[in-house]
Design an enzyme around this catalytic site. Sequence first.
Site, PDB file in Angstrom:
ATOM      1  N   LYS A 155      -1.543   8.398   4.467  1.00 33.32           N
ATOM      2  CA  LYS A 155      -1.685   7.859   3.117  1.00 33.32           C
ATOM      3  C   LYS A 155      -3.164   7.572   2.820  1.00 33.32           C
ATOM      4  CE  LYS A 155      -1.097   3.570   1.520  1.00 33.32           C
ATOM      5  NZ  LYS A 155      -0.516   2.249   1.431  1.00 33.32           N
ATOM      6  N   ASP A 173       2.801   5.780  -1.572  1.00 33.35           N
ATOM      7  CA  ASP A 173       2.904   4.363  -1.245  1.00 33.35           C
ATOM      8  C   ASP A 173       4.297   3.881  -1.651  1.00 33.35           C
ATOM      9  OD1 ASP A 173       2.887   4.063  -3.969  1.00 33.35           O
ATOM     10  OD2 ASP A 173       1.271   2.590  -4.025  1.00 33.35           O
TER      11      ASP A 173
END
Length: 269
Positions: A155, A173
């Site tokens: 991420k 997310d």
Amino acid sequence: MTVNPGKVSLRSRISTLSEVTVDKSSRAARTETRTGLVRRARRMNRTLAQAFPDAHCELDFTTPLELAVATVLSAQCTDVRVNLTTPALFARYPTALDYAQADRTELEELIRPTGFYRNKAASLINLGQALVERYDGELPASMDELVRLPGVGRKTANVILGNAFGVPGITVDTHFGRLVRRWGWTTEEDPVKVEHAVGELIERKEWTLLSHRVIFHGRRVCHSRKPACGVCVLAKDCPSYGIGPTDPMEAAALVKGPETEHLLALAGL
Ligand code: SF4
């Protein structure tokens, strides 16, 4: 009794429209082909582009290193709080070498407001040391190299690639995962699988901005507990329409952020 159309309130007209929409949406979700899904996903991305023309990374940074540091600090912390913390941090530690040589206690104190400060301080020191040892203090610009750095997961790497290096990346997310599952874009829970599934639906050049738009929508409209369905620009394309209030007035009160007026105007309010 006859009803004078002129006397029908905007509120009830929107409610009626919304009920029609939900029927169509749920029918569409049941019969949707792969091509239909791709078209719907891309249409939703275009709608989000109109809703959030200024969508961007909400972490403040001026260099790839600053973005990497801010992203490490953003774990379990709001971007607003990170942005309050980073000006003093970036001034005190302008280079990777500064993090590598940081006094742990001093660094912990500076980042304490972001929570989990002991772990985060250790991550930043390790990150600084790895950057100095392997890359002469610079951030590398590839996924393979970034994810091998301490404290940098997929991420974080996608955030850095997309926003500091202009390489398209999908940032999964908590908001992104929740929304794309609500939209029926994927049923995957694992962030990497979500990333790949969405990557097959949306044009590569759109990935970074799509990520910001979806996250903006998740923060402002499609909340985890009470999504503002009644004023949502995606209502006609969303198979989950109705999991939040569909009454426009009730939904309007749930919308957050500086774009609220613009979003309500798009919803006809
Ligand atoms: S707010 Fe409601 S209609 Fe809009 S995307 Fe979320 S679940 Fe769908």
